[in-house]
Design a protein around this motif. Structure first.
Motif, PDB file in Angstrom:
ATOM      1  N   LEU A  18      17.680  16.942  85.829  1.00 44.15           N
ATOM      2  CA  LEU A  18      17.722  17.525  87.159  1.00 44.15           C
ATOM      3  C   LEU A  18      19.059  18.244  87.309  1.00 44.15           C
ATOM      4  CD1 LEU A  18      16.259  17.791  89.898  1.00 44.15           C
ATOM      5  CD2 LEU A  18      17.552  15.775  90.639  1.00 44.15           C
ATOM      6  N   ILE A  19      18.995  19.525  87.633  1.00 46.30           N
ATOM      7  CA  ILE A  19      20.198  20.329  87.772  1.00 46.30           C
ATOM      8  C   ILE A  19      20.348  20.691  89.245  1.00 46.30           C
ATOM      9  CG2 ILE A  19      21.377  22.444  87.053  1.00 46.30           C
ATOM     10  CD1 ILE A  19      19.433  22.260  84.522  1.00 46.30           C
ATOM     11  N   THR A  20      21.480  20.253  89.819  1.00 50.02           N
ATOM     12  CA  THR A  20      21.779  20.498  91.224  1.00 50.02           C
ATOM     13  C   THR A  20      23.002  21.413  91.310  1.00 50.02           C
ATOM     14  OG1 THR A  20      23.160  18.503  91.363  1.00 50.02           O
ATOM     15  CG2 THR A  20      20.813  18.266  91.896  1.00 50.02           C
ATOM     16  N   ILE A  21      23.340  21.812  92.530  1.00 51.22           N
ATOM     17  CA  ILE A  21      24.433  22.752  92.742  1.00 51.22           C
ATOM     18  C   ILE A  21      25.588  22.034  93.433  1.00 51.22           C
ATOM     19  CG2 ILE A  21      25.107  24.939  93.823  1.00 51.22           C
ATOM     20  CD1 ILE A  21      22.035  25.622  93.808  1.00 51.22           C
ATOM     21  N   ARG A  22      26.740  22.018  92.768  1.00 53.96           N
ATOM     22  CA  ARG A  22      27.946  21.426  93.355  1.00 53.96           C
ATOM     23  C   ARG A  22      28.440  22.299  94.511  1.00 53.96           C
ATOM     24  NH1 ARG A  22      30.421  20.532  87.420  1.00 53.96           N
ATOM     25  NH2 ARG A  22      29.658  18.419  87.080  1.00 53.96           N
ATOM     26  N   SER A  23      29.333  21.737  95.316  1.00 55.40           N
ATOM     27  CA  SER A  23      29.848  22.482  96.475  1.00 55.40           C
ATOM     28  C   SER A  23      30.590  23.748  96.075  1.00 55.40           C
ATOM     29  CB  SER A  23      30.741  21.586  97.332  1.00 55.40           C
ATOM     30  OG  SER A  23      31.849  21.130  96.578  1.00 55.40           O
ATOM     31  N   ASP A  24      31.148  23.797  94.853  1.00 58.11           N
ATOM     32  CA  ASP A  24      31.835  25.010  94.399  1.00 58.11           C
ATOM     33  C   ASP A  24      30.905  25.977  93.674  1.00 58.11           C
ATOM     34  OD1 ASP A  24      31.451  23.826  91.918  1.00 58.11           O
ATOM     35  OD2 ASP A  24      33.590  23.605  91.470  1.00 58.11           O
ATOM     36  N   ARG A  26      29.061  25.411  90.946  1.00 57.40           N
ATOM     37  CA  ARG A  26      28.783  25.094  89.538  1.00 57.40           C
ATOM     38  C   ARG A  26      27.585  24.154  89.445  1.00 57.40           C
ATOM     39  NH1 ARG A  26      32.970  22.046  87.061  1.00 57.40           N
ATOM     40  NH2 ARG A  26      33.358  21.257  89.135  1.00 57.40           N
ATOM     41  N   PRO A  27      26.825  24.224  88.340  1.00 51.55           N
ATOM     42  CA  PRO A  27      25.693  23.307  88.163  1.00 51.55           C
ATOM     43  C   PRO A  27      26.167  21.906  87.777  1.00 51.55           C
ATOM     44  CG  PRO A  27      25.902  24.753  86.267  1.00 51.55           C
ATOM     45  CD  PRO A  27      26.925  25.205  87.261  1.00 51.55           C
ATOM     46  N   GLN A  28      25.397  20.914  88.161  1.00 51.77           N
ATOM     47  CA  GLN A  28      25.640  19.521  87.782  1.00 51.77           C
ATOM     48  C   GLN A  28      24.311  18.989  87.279  1.00 51.77           C
ATOM     49  OE1 GLN A  28      24.637  16.377  89.649  1.00 51.77           O
ATOM     50  NE2 GLN A  28      25.657  15.166  88.088  1.00 51.77           N
ATOM     51  N   SER A  29      24.293  18.413  86.073  1.00 45.75           N
ATOM     52  CA  SER A  29      23.026  17.954  85.497  1.00 45.75           C
ATOM     53  C   SER A  29      23.009  16.443  85.360  1.00 45.75           C
ATOM     54  CB  SER A  29      22.788  18.610  84.131  1.00 45.75           C
ATOM     55  OG  SER A  29      23.791  18.244  83.225  1.00 45.75           O
ATOM     56  N   ALA A  53      24.279  13.834  96.823  1.00 44.47           N
ATOM     57  CA  ALA A  53      25.117  14.602  97.756  1.00 44.47           C
ATOM     58  C   ALA A  53      24.846  16.103  97.603  1.00 44.47           C
ATOM     59  CB  ALA A  53      26.587  14.300  97.516  1.00 44.47           C
ATOM     60  N   ASN A  54      24.712  16.559  96.366  1.00 45.79           N
ATOM     61  CA  ASN A  54      24.419  17.972  96.127  1.00 45.79           C
ATOM     62  C   ASN A  54      23.101  18.371  96.763  1.00 45.79           C
ATOM     63  OD1 ASN A  54      26.762  18.090  94.575  1.00 45.79           O
ATOM     64  ND2 ASN A  54      25.684  18.022  92.624  1.00 45.79           N
TER      65      ASN A  54
END
Length: 140
Positions: A18-24, A26-29, A53-54
Motif C-alpha cells: 500500500l503506497i500512501t502520500i506523506r505530508s511532504d 513523498r510516497p510511503q509504502s 495518518a497519511n
C-alpha cells in the motif's frame, strides 16, 4: 488495463504494498495483507501509524500486487474509506476485522474473545480501498 481483469487476478492473492502520500508529497509504502470484498480491497491498519495518518490526510493511494513466479503485477490507483478505530469488542469495526481475519486466514481464530480484545488494544481499524484504475502486466 481492464480493471475487472486486474481485480479478478488480485482476488487470487492476498499480499500487496500500500503506497500512501506523506505530508511532504513523498510516497510511503507498507507491506499489507488484503481481502477483496465486493470490488473493494479490505486492509487492517493501526491508528497512529504513518500509513493511517497519511490516509486520513489524503485518501488517495496505490495498491501494488505482484507475483514473482509469473513476472506479473498490477498497480491500482484508488481512494480509501476508513472505518472508526475499534472501541469495543462488540462494535462494527471488530465485526469487520473478524470477517477480514476469516477471509485472509481461511478459517476461524482459535479464541475470538482474545482476538476482539487485541483489536481494541492495538487500536485497529479497517481501510476499504476502492480501485479507480489499474496498470500493469499479467502473464499466464
Amino acid at each position: 488495463m481492464d480493471i475487472e481483469q486486474a481485480t479478478a487476478w488480485a482476488a487470487e492473492r492476498t499480499l500487496g504494498v500500500l503506497i500512501t502520500i506523506r505530508s511532504d508529497g513523498r510516497p510511503q509504502s507498507s507491506d499489507i495483507v488484503y481481502d477483496l470484498d465486493d470490488g473493494k480491497f479490505v486492509i487492517s491498519v493501526i491508528e497512529g501509524r504513518a500509513k493511517t495518518a497519511n490516509l486520513r490526510r489524503d485518501p488517495r493511494a496505490v495498491l501494488h500486487v505482484s507475483d514473482g513466479a509469473s513476472w506479473s503485477y498490477v498497480s491500482f490507483d484508488g481512494t480509501v474509506e476508513l472505518l472508526p478505530t475499534a472501541a469495543g469488542p462488540d462494535d462494527a469495526t471488530c465485526d469487520a476485522l473478524v470477517r477480514y481475519y476469516e477471509r485472509v486466514s481461511g478459517g476461524p481464530h482459535p479464541d475470538w474473545d482474545e482476538y476482539r480484545r487485541a483489536m481494541v488494544d492495538e487500536r485497529r481499524l479497517v481501510v476499504r480501498f476502492t480501485p479507480k484504475a489499474a496498470t500493469g502486466m499479467l502473464r499466464a
